[in-house]
Design a protein around this motif. Sequence first.
Motif, PDB file in Angstrom:
ATOM      1  N   ASP A 104       0.818  -1.218   0.000  1.00 39.02           N
ATOM      2  CA  ASP A 104       0.000   0.000   0.000  1.00 39.02           C
ATOM      3  C   ASP A 104       0.851   1.266   0.000  1.00 39.02           C
ATOM      4  OD1 ASP A 104       0.972  -0.185   2.565  1.00 39.02           O
ATOM      5  OD2 ASP A 104      -0.973  -0.112   3.565  1.00 39.02           O
ATOM      6  N   GLN A 105       2.130   1.151   0.366  1.00 35.05           N
ATOM      7  CA  GLN A 105       3.032   2.299   0.278  1.00 35.05           C
ATOM      8  C   GLN A 105       3.558   2.499  -1.138  1.00 35.05           C
ATOM      9  OE1 GLN A 105       5.603   0.643   3.539  1.00 35.05           O
ATOM     10  NE2 GLN A 105       5.584   2.758   4.263  1.00 35.05           N
ATOM     11  N   LEU A 106       3.561   1.437  -1.933  1.00 34.14           N
ATOM     12  CA  LEU A 106       4.196   1.476  -3.247  1.00 34.14           C
ATOM     13  C   LEU A 106       3.207   1.526  -4.406  1.00 34.14           C
ATOM     14  CD1 LEU A 106       6.878  -1.298  -2.605  1.00 34.14           C
ATOM     15  CD2 LEU A 106       7.284   1.163  -2.613  1.00 34.14           C
ATOM     16  N   ALA A 107       1.987   1.034  -4.196  1.00 36.54           N
ATOM     17  CA  ALA A 107       1.064   0.838  -5.305  1.00 36.54           C
ATOM     18  C   ALA A 107       0.814   2.121  -6.088  1.00 36.54           C
ATOM     19  CB  ALA A 107      -0.247   0.254  -4.796  1.00 36.54           C
ATOM     20  N   GLU A 108       0.469   3.195  -5.410  1.00 35.96           N
ATOM     21  CA  GLU A 108       0.152   4.432  -6.121  1.00 35.96           C
ATOM     22  C   GLU A 108       1.383   5.093  -6.731  1.00 35.96           C
ATOM     23  OE1 GLU A 108      -2.068   8.760  -5.475  1.00 35.96           O
ATOM     24  OE2 GLU A 108      -2.164   7.224  -3.916  1.00 35.96           O
ATOM     25  N   PRO A 109       2.461   5.355  -5.964  1.00 36.94           N
ATOM     26  CA  PRO A 109       3.597   6.048  -6.573  1.00 36.94           C
ATOM     27  C   PRO A 109       4.296   5.257  -7.686  1.00 36.94           C
ATOM     28  CG  PRO A 109       4.122   5.361  -4.334  1.00 36.94           C
ATOM     29  CD  PRO A 109       2.657   5.173  -4.507  1.00 36.94           C
ATOM     30  N   LEU A 110       4.256   3.916  -7.631  1.00 36.21           N
ATOM     31  CA  LEU A 110       4.910   3.116  -8.661  1.00 36.21           C
ATOM     32  C   LEU A 110       3.942   2.651  -9.743  1.00 36.21           C
ATOM     33  CD1 LEU A 110       7.101   3.036  -6.381  1.00 36.21           C
ATOM     34  CD2 LEU A 110       7.706   0.772  -7.241  1.00 36.21           C
ATOM     35  N   GLY A 111       2.660   2.992  -9.593  1.00 34.96           N
ATOM     36  CA  GLY A 111       1.684   2.589 -10.593  1.00 34.96           C
ATOM     37  C   GLY A 111       1.507   1.092 -10.675  1.00 34.96           C
ATOM     38  N   LEU A 112       1.366   0.447  -9.520  1.00 29.93           N
ATOM     39  CA  LEU A 112       1.273  -1.010  -9.491  1.00 29.93           C
ATOM     40  C   LEU A 112      -0.175  -1.468  -9.492  1.00 29.93           C
ATOM     41  CD1 LEU A 112       3.990  -1.845  -6.816  1.00 29.93           C
ATOM     42  CD2 LEU A 112       4.268  -1.633  -9.299  1.00 29.93           C
ATOM     43  N   GLY A 113      -0.424  -2.568 -10.178  1.00 33.52           N
ATOM     44  CA  GLY A 113      -1.704  -3.240 -10.102  1.00 33.52           C
ATOM     45  C   GLY A 113      -1.653  -4.254  -8.980  1.00 33.52           C
ATOM     46  N   PRO A 114      -1.682  -5.550  -9.309  1.00 33.80           N
ATOM     47  CA  PRO A 114      -1.614  -6.571  -8.259  1.00 33.80           C
ATOM     48  C   PRO A 114      -0.287  -6.504  -7.500  1.00 33.80           C
ATOM     49  CG  PRO A 114      -2.340  -7.512 -10.346  1.00 33.80           C
ATOM     50  CD  PRO A 114      -1.870  -6.123 -10.649  1.00 33.80           C
ATOM     51  N   THR A 115      -0.356  -6.693  -6.180  1.00 37.04           N
ATOM     52  CA  THR A 115       0.855  -6.776  -5.364  1.00 37.04           C
ATOM     53  C   THR A 115       0.748  -7.992  -4.454  1.00 37.04           C
ATOM     54  OG1 THR A 115      -0.003  -5.404  -3.549  1.00 37.04           O
ATOM     55  CG2 THR A 115       1.151  -4.256  -5.347  1.00 37.04           C
ATOM     56  N   ALA A 116       1.894  -8.420  -3.956  1.00 36.17           N
ATOM     57  CA  ALA A 116       1.938  -9.539  -3.008  1.00 36.17           C
ATOM     58  C   ALA A 116       3.130  -9.332  -2.097  1.00 36.17           C
ATOM     59  CB  ALA A 116       2.038 -10.872  -3.733  1.00 36.17           C
ATOM     60  N   GLU A 117       3.016  -9.841  -0.868  1.00 32.61           N
ATOM     61  CA  GLU A 117       4.121  -9.771   0.084  1.00 32.61           C
ATOM     62  C   GLU A 117       4.894 -11.078   0.047  1.00 32.61           C
ATOM     63  OE1 GLU A 117       4.108  -7.918   4.270  1.00 32.61           O
ATOM     64  OE2 GLU A 117       3.951 -10.073   4.645  1.00 32.61           O
ATOM     65  N   ILE A 118       6.191 -10.961  -0.188  1.00 33.24           N
ATOM     66  CA  ILE A 118       7.094 -12.097  -0.121  1.00 33.24           C
ATOM     67  C   ILE A 118       7.885 -11.991   1.178  1.00 33.24           C
ATOM     68  CG2 ILE A 118       9.065 -13.231  -1.223  1.00 33.24           C
ATOM     69  CD1 ILE A 118       8.099 -11.997  -3.858  1.00 33.24           C
ATOM     70  N   VAL A 119       8.077 -13.106   1.833  1.00 30.23           N
ATOM     71  CA  VAL A 119       8.848 -13.141   3.068  1.00 30.23           C
ATOM     72  C   VAL A 119      10.174 -13.824   2.798  1.00 30.23           C
ATOM     73  CG1 VAL A 119       8.961 -14.013   5.433  1.00 30.23           C
ATOM     74  CG2 VAL A 119       6.793 -13.167   4.519  1.00 30.23           C
ATOM     75  N   TRP A 120      11.256 -13.086   3.013  1.00 26.14           N
ATOM     76  CA  TRP A 120      12.591 -13.688   2.940  1.00 26.14           C
ATOM     77  C   TRP A 120      12.918 -14.259   4.313  1.00 26.14           C
ATOM     78  CZ3 TRP A 120      17.656 -10.424   3.311  1.00 26.14           C
ATOM     79  CH2 TRP A 120      18.762 -11.298   3.387  1.00 26.14           C
ATOM     80  N   ASP A 121      12.901 -15.577   4.420  1.00 26.61           N
ATOM     81  CA  ASP A 121      13.271 -16.284   5.645  1.00 26.61           C
ATOM     82  C   ASP A 121      14.791 -16.421   5.653  1.00 26.61           C
ATOM     83  OD1 ASP A 121      13.764 -17.997   7.731  1.00 26.61           O
ATOM     84  OD2 ASP A 121      12.446 -19.601   7.008  1.00 26.61           O
ATOM     85  N   LYS A 122      15.442 -15.720   6.555  1.00 26.80           N
ATOM     86  CA  LYS A 122      16.907 -15.694   6.591  1.00 26.80           C
ATOM     87  C   LYS A 122      17.505 -16.918   7.263  1.00 26.80           C
ATOM     88  CE  LYS A 122      16.791 -10.642   6.765  1.00 26.80           C
ATOM     89  NZ  LYS A 122      17.263  -9.414   7.436  1.00 26.80           N
ATOM     90  N   THR A 123      16.670 -17.771   7.815  1.00 27.28           N
ATOM     91  CA  THR A 123      17.024 -19.051   8.445  1.00 27.28           C
ATOM     92  C   THR A 123      17.933 -18.904   9.663  1.00 27.28           C
ATOM     93  OG1 THR A 123      19.018 -19.645   7.169  1.00 27.28           O
ATOM     94  CG2 THR A 123      16.870 -20.142   6.163  1.00 27.28           C
ATOM     95  N   MET A 124      18.097 -17.693  10.147  1.00 27.85           N
ATOM     96  CA  MET A 124      18.833 -17.501  11.398  1.00 27.85           C
ATOM     97  C   MET A 124      18.304 -16.251  12.093  1.00 27.85           C
ATOM     98  SD  MET A 124      22.576 -15.914  10.473  1.00 27.85           S
ATOM     99  CE  MET A 124      23.169 -17.451   9.819  1.00 27.85           C
ATOM    100  N   LEU A 125      18.469 -16.221  13.390  1.00 31.24           N
ATOM    101  CA  LEU A 125      17.956 -15.122  14.202  1.00 31.24           C
ATOM    102  C   LEU A 125      18.874 -13.925  14.129  1.00 31.24           C
ATOM    103  CD1 LEU A 125      15.596 -14.585  16.221  1.00 31.24           C
ATOM    104  CD2 LEU A 125      17.187 -15.222  18.040  1.00 31.24           C
ATOM    105  N   GLY A 126      18.270 -12.733  13.919  1.00 29.81           N
ATOM    106  CA  GLY A 126      19.039 -11.499  13.939  1.00 29.81           C
ATOM    107  C   GLY A 126      19.053 -10.883  15.325  1.00 29.81           C
TER     108      GLY A 126
END
Length: 259
Positions: A104-126
């Motif tokens: 929702d932060q990117l859709a309007e300024p970048l002119g995006l239609g469909p969006t989805a959230e991808i989760v990068w699992d870093k496999t270790m604790l930060g």
Amino acid sequence: MTAPDTLALDLVPPPGGQILHQTDRATVIWGDCRDPAVITQVPDDYDLLCTDPPYGMGWQSSHGKNFQPIEGDDGSVDWPAVLGQWARKLRCYRHVYVFGYAGDQLAEPLGLGPTAEIVWDKTMLGMGNLSVPWGPAHETITFGVSTLNPRHGGKAARKGALTARMRQGSVVRVLRPNSSRVRRHPTEKPVPLMAQLIESSTVRGDLVVDPCAGVCSTGVAAVLEGRRAFCVEYERGYAELGVDRIRAAEKIADLIDAT
């Protein structure tokens, strides 16, 4: 006088930037991605925008690596608006990957239609906030489909359906560099992670653009995957490290093409 222990990263790029590296496979510019004279240099109708802009978190090293503060990481820059200028040159119905910002932060300024959230699992604790019992082990990436300039999309765009991989899950598991291996850039992304994103949204020969390139992990992944790269980085030291990595990737790509 002895040589400094760290690179001097406080140089300001010239107006319009400076091309540090340019081949058929990749271009690396030392420049400010907010500079209109830099934006005009990216080819029209490129194929993928894939970038990790500063999050406005005021990142500071806590491990003695002597990294400098990241330009624009103090919350003073409207990065979605900046990236919106870059998205205007992206071919319609092609894809966008942006780290750290919600759809929702990117859709309007970048002119995006469909969006989805991808989760990068870093496999270790930060590290994160040590006062709470939960530590960060992931990072979010927004995927989006450009809807700007629909007349320029072409049949090959297929309204976001152009992918080299089949439909896949929204969690990507790639080990992040641990603290002892973070030597080049404080927020350096693993090449295997960037390669997965690039493979999923491009085909060989496509042009991948990263206006906040850091040490050019996106560009390295693009070259190794048979794509072309256009990278811009503000900090001169990081840009030079990126050039070294791109050149090494190009040598590998040349060997692959020769076999």
